[in-house]
Design a protein around this motif. Sequence first.
Motif, PDB file in Angstrom:
ATOM      1  N   ALA A 133       6.281  14.629  26.403  1.00 54.19           N
ATOM      2  CA  ALA A 133       5.818  15.416  25.263  1.00 54.19           C
ATOM      3  C   ALA A 133       5.101  14.526  24.262  1.00 54.19           C
ATOM      4  CB  ALA A 133       6.996  16.119  24.604  1.00 54.19           C
ATOM      5  N   GLY A 134       3.954  14.990  23.783  1.00 55.39           N
ATOM      6  CA  GLY A 134       3.206  14.274  22.764  1.00 55.39           C
ATOM      7  C   GLY A 134       2.324  13.169  23.282  1.00 55.39           C
ATOM      8  N   THR A 135       2.218  13.008  24.605  1.00 55.47           N
ATOM      9  CA  THR A 135       1.398  11.936  25.167  1.00 55.47           C
ATOM     10  C   THR A 135       0.083  12.487  25.698  1.00 55.47           C
ATOM     11  OG1 THR A 135       2.359  12.147  27.385  1.00 55.47           O
ATOM     12  CG2 THR A 135       3.461  10.659  25.840  1.00 55.47           C
ATOM     13  N   THR A 136      -0.847  11.584  25.963  1.00 50.40           N
ATOM     14  CA  THR A 136      -2.157  11.948  26.504  1.00 50.40           C
ATOM     15  C   THR A 136      -2.290  11.403  27.918  1.00 50.40           C
ATOM     16  OG1 THR A 136      -3.206  11.970  24.320  1.00 50.40           O
ATOM     17  CG2 THR A 136      -4.649  11.718  26.224  1.00 50.40           C
ATOM     18  N   THR A 137      -2.607  12.310  28.847  1.00 51.40           N
ATOM     19  CA  THR A 137      -2.827  11.937  30.244  1.00 51.40           C
ATOM     20  C   THR A 137      -4.289  12.186  30.573  1.00 51.40           C
ATOM     21  OG1 THR A 137      -0.558  12.507  30.879  1.00 51.40           O
ATOM     22  CG2 THR A 137      -2.209  12.409  32.636  1.00 51.40           C
ATOM     23  N   GLY A 143       0.965  14.572  18.350  1.00 52.12           N
ATOM     24  CA  GLY A 143       2.151  15.383  18.589  1.00 52.12           C
ATOM     25  C   GLY A 143       1.987  16.420  19.679  1.00 52.12           C
ATOM     26  N   ARG A 144       0.874  16.398  20.421  1.00 47.41           N
ATOM     27  CA  ARG A 144       0.639  17.385  21.469  1.00 47.41           C
ATOM     28  C   ARG A 144       0.518  16.692  22.819  1.00 47.41           C
ATOM     29  NH1 ARG A 144      -2.210  19.282  17.013  1.00 47.41           N
ATOM     30  NH2 ARG A 144      -1.717  21.454  16.466  1.00 47.41           N
ATOM     31  N   THR A 145       0.980  17.393  23.858  1.00 49.49           N
ATOM     32  CA  THR A 145       0.783  16.894  25.211  1.00 49.49           C
ATOM     33  C   THR A 145      -0.643  17.244  25.619  1.00 49.49           C
ATOM     34  OG1 THR A 145       3.108  17.339  25.691  1.00 49.49           O
ATOM     35  CG2 THR A 145       1.640  16.963  27.565  1.00 49.49           C
ATOM     36  N   THR A 146      -1.413  16.236  25.930  1.00 44.74           N
ATOM     37  CA  THR A 146      -2.846  16.436  26.160  1.00 44.74           C
ATOM     38  C   THR A 146      -3.243  15.955  27.548  1.00 44.74           C
ATOM     39  OG1 THR A 146      -3.251  16.072  23.796  1.00 44.74           O
ATOM     40  CG2 THR A 146      -5.156  15.987  25.257  1.00 44.74           C
ATOM     41  N   PHE A 147      -4.072  16.770  28.211  1.00 46.74           N
ATOM     42  CA  PHE A 147      -4.679  16.379  29.480  1.00 46.74           C
ATOM     43  C   PHE A 147      -6.185  16.302  29.260  1.00 46.74           C
ATOM     44  CE2 PHE A 147      -0.647  18.145  30.684  1.00 46.74           C
ATOM     45  CZ  PHE A 147      -0.239  17.368  31.743  1.00 46.74           C
ATOM     46  N   VAL A 148      -6.764  15.176  29.642  1.00 44.09           N
ATOM     47  CA  VAL A 148      -8.185  14.934  29.394  1.00 44.09           C
ATOM     48  C   VAL A 148      -8.881  14.626  30.715  1.00 44.09           C
ATOM     49  CG1 VAL A 148      -9.879  13.555  28.136  1.00 44.09           C
ATOM     50  CG2 VAL A 148      -7.633  13.977  27.121  1.00 44.09           C
ATOM     51  N   ILE A 149      -9.966  15.361  30.969  1.00 46.31           N
ATOM     52  CA  ILE A 149     -10.869  14.990  32.061  1.00 46.31           C
ATOM     53  C   ILE A 149     -12.082  14.345  31.416  1.00 46.31           C
ATOM     54  CG2 ILE A 149     -12.386  15.824  33.889  1.00 46.31           C
ATOM     55  CD1 ILE A 149     -10.477  18.040  34.445  1.00 46.31           C
ATOM     56  N   ALA A 150     -12.394  13.140  31.818  1.00 46.45           N
ATOM     57  CA  ALA A 150     -13.521  12.437  31.203  1.00 46.45           C
ATOM     58  C   ALA A 150     -14.241  11.610  32.257  1.00 46.45           C
ATOM     59  CB  ALA A 150     -13.044  11.553  30.065  1.00 46.45           C
ATOM     60  N   ARG A 157      -9.805   5.323  26.459  1.00 49.14           N
ATOM     61  CA  ARG A 157      -9.177   4.001  26.377  1.00 49.14           C
ATOM     62  C   ARG A 157      -7.776   4.072  25.802  1.00 49.14           C
ATOM     63  NH1 ARG A 157      -8.737  -0.007  22.531  1.00 49.14           N
ATOM     64  NH2 ARG A 157      -8.732  -2.146  23.344  1.00 49.14           N
ATOM     65  N   ASN A 158      -7.567   5.006  24.854  1.00 48.65           N
ATOM     66  CA  ASN A 158      -6.285   5.070  24.160  1.00 48.65           C
ATOM     67  C   ASN A 158      -5.298   6.040  24.814  1.00 48.65           C
ATOM     68  OD1 ASN A 158      -7.159   3.248  22.144  1.00 48.65           O
ATOM     69  ND2 ASN A 158      -8.174   4.923  21.042  1.00 48.65           N
ATOM     70  N   ALA A 159      -5.628   6.579  25.995  1.00 46.73           N
ATOM     71  CA  ALA A 159      -4.711   7.491  26.673  1.00 46.73           C
ATOM     72  C   ALA A 159      -3.422   6.759  27.041  1.00 46.73           C
ATOM     73  CB  ALA A 159      -5.363   8.049  27.930  1.00 46.73           C
ATOM     74  N   ASP A 160      -2.303   7.463  26.954  1.00 47.45           N
ATOM     75  CA  ASP A 160      -1.009   6.858  27.302  1.00 47.45           C
ATOM     76  C   ASP A 160      -0.932   6.529  28.780  1.00 47.45           C
ATOM     77  OD1 ASP A 160       0.668   7.158  24.706  1.00 47.45           O
ATOM     78  OD2 ASP A 160      -0.263   9.121  24.966  1.00 47.45           O
ATOM     79  N   GLN A 161      -1.531   7.376  29.614  1.00 48.34           N
ATOM     80  CA  GLN A 161      -1.601   7.066  31.044  1.00 48.34           C
ATOM     81  C   GLN A 161      -2.899   7.626  31.604  1.00 48.34           C
ATOM     82  OE1 GLN A 161       1.189   8.900  33.761  1.00 48.34           O
ATOM     83  NE2 GLN A 161       1.349  10.783  32.538  1.00 48.34           N
ATOM     84  N   ILE A 162      -3.446   6.920  32.569  1.00 48.68           N
ATOM     85  CA  ILE A 162      -4.675   7.342  33.239  1.00 48.68           C
ATOM     86  C   ILE A 162      -4.352   7.494  34.719  1.00 48.68           C
ATOM     87  CG2 ILE A 162      -7.054   6.740  33.818  1.00 48.68           C
ATOM     88  CD1 ILE A 162      -7.101   5.030  31.245  1.00 48.68           C
ATOM     89  N   LEU A 163      -4.673   8.699  35.257  1.00 50.21           N
ATOM     90  CA  LEU A 163      -4.468   8.954  36.677  1.00 50.21           C
ATOM     91  C   LEU A 163      -5.825   8.939  37.364  1.00 50.21           C
ATOM     92  CD1 LEU A 163      -1.951  11.949  36.471  1.00 50.21           C
ATOM     93  CD2 LEU A 163      -1.436   9.492  36.519  1.00 50.21           C
TER      94      LEU A 163
END
Length: 644
Positions: free
Chosen positions: A397-401, A557-564, A571-577
């Motif tokens: 929760a609250g992280t950026t993937t 404070g939000r769970t975020t999913f980013v396609i880029a 660069r600042n994402a908590d994890q990159i898949l």
Amino acid sequence: MSETSKNSPSSSDSKKKSEEKKKRLSLAGVWRESKDLLWARRYRLLLGLGLLVLGRLSGMVLPASTKFLIDNVIGQKPIEWLPSFVDPNNLLPWIALIAGIATLVSAATSFSLSMVLGVAGQKAINELRIKVQQHVSRLPVSYFDTHKTGEMVTRIMSDAEGIRNLVGTGFVQLIGGLFTAGVALSVLFWLNWRLTSVTLVLLLLFAAVMAVGFSRLRPIFRERSRLSADLNGRLVEAINGLRVVKAYTAEKREQRIFAHGAHKLLRNVVKTMVGVASVTSLSSLLFGLVGLGMSVIGAREVMAGRMSLGDIFMYLVFTGLVVTPLIQISAIGTQFSEAFAGLDRIREVLNEAPEDAGDAERSPLARVRGEVHFEEVGFEYTSGIPVLKGISFDAPAGTTTALVGPSGSGKSTLISLVMAFNHPNQGRITIDGQDLRETRLRDFRSQLGIVLQENFLFAGTVRENISYSRPRATFEEVQEASRIAHCEEFIEGFPEGYDTVVGERGIKLSGGQRQRIAIARAILADPRILILDEATSSLDSESEEKIQAGLDVLLQGRTTFVIAHRLSTIRNADQILVLDGGEIVERGSHEELLAADGRYKSLYDKQYRLELNRFINPGEDFSQQPEVPKVPSAPTSSRGMPSL
């Protein structure tokens, strides 16, 4: 948001299954639907039937009076059963009075019938359209991937039109026609059973021909509805993609495609016209044969003294009361065929299972923290062709993937699973430990926010589009969301400000402006889970830098999913898949993946080299860059862009 593997199957097996499914929609099933429509309006229909019976009976008074005019007024033949207050030598005023009153009653009931049943028919059309639209809005996204927009519009708007013939004047006219024909036929038997027996044989022959004709016409009408829907669908596509059509000078091609579809529709219409004309011709033939039979047999009956001149004249008129309703019934039958064809198509839609069909039995979902867990998730659009294979990861929760990878690697499909547009074929997805399959969709999606690469705007005002995610938001809240998304700088430049109409799909705005309004819409929604699919793809470097601050606020404070595709933005994402071929081939933070010197590092080096060349040689085409050696990782600024 599309994947190359997402294309729906078009194999012959799937077509056969679709055709078999359509064939199973029998006339009995359509009649059950029609019966429900009729039963729901039974009181209004009963009132209509009462008015119709009264109108048809009063309409027979004038034809019946012809016998008395000829035999008793002109022929001076006495009537033994007259009441005492009627002068037998002065019948004409009484006949005129009774016929006049009956004519007024017939006219009044005809008007009332049109009002009662006309309104009922229009209400039924309106209710059915609403019912179909509500059901369509609940269908899964995959359904719309295989059905054209124009086809859906036709089913909602046009196919519902035919039911006015069932619950409106058509049904009652059918009953009324049968009633009139039955009463008139009884009178004919009373006048002369020999002549009527011949007439009845011809009528039964006519009925048999009608039954065969309608059975042949119904599939033709159904085919017309399908052709019309296909033509509408192609037309909508061509209009929506007008700029692409013109850019590639494809006007002639689209004209040929439309003309081909229009000609197919024309051929179908001609078939129906031939069928209807055949029915009409048979009706005329019937009328002629009946007339011929009456001329021959009726003349002999008069000469034999078994019928008077008044009888034969009344017989002619009542024969018309038998034949005319049957001709009207043949026309109504054609309308019923069209109505049943439309109901067939509507039932196809209504038989599709909505995605929230089991929500009533599912567990409610309160305000979520936003912890997303994928457990050995596999997914296939087409059986045997996997798109995702054994995907497992945690998004606290609250992280950026962030999701990166080449086109067709499964990024958009993974996001569609997060939004519950599709469900895994294998494994499971949980939200705060609760299986997404067992969660009420409305509860879950009400906590989602999305910003897509090609965001859709409605043909309303700027304010209406921003507040679409939260319609009850105050104007101050809309303004605050616009300020964070840096929309206010161009909105305030419009003469009408937030009341500016953006046009269909937001056509009056630039791509960057549409993107910023979509971001403001997501900010206003205050979601717990945020989806960003190339959220800054339509922005120039200056606008992107401005809006990144707004996105930073939105992500907190939000769970975020980013396609880029621009790796510098994550660069600042908590994890990159890193996805490739539907599998996670690498995972970690930006620094960890660069240090691993693997797939992510290779992608990053290529992008850095390309951006560097564009900076040094602006205006040169670098779309086809040769393979270059890897370079050291570039230092980045606080905004995540390479520092040059």
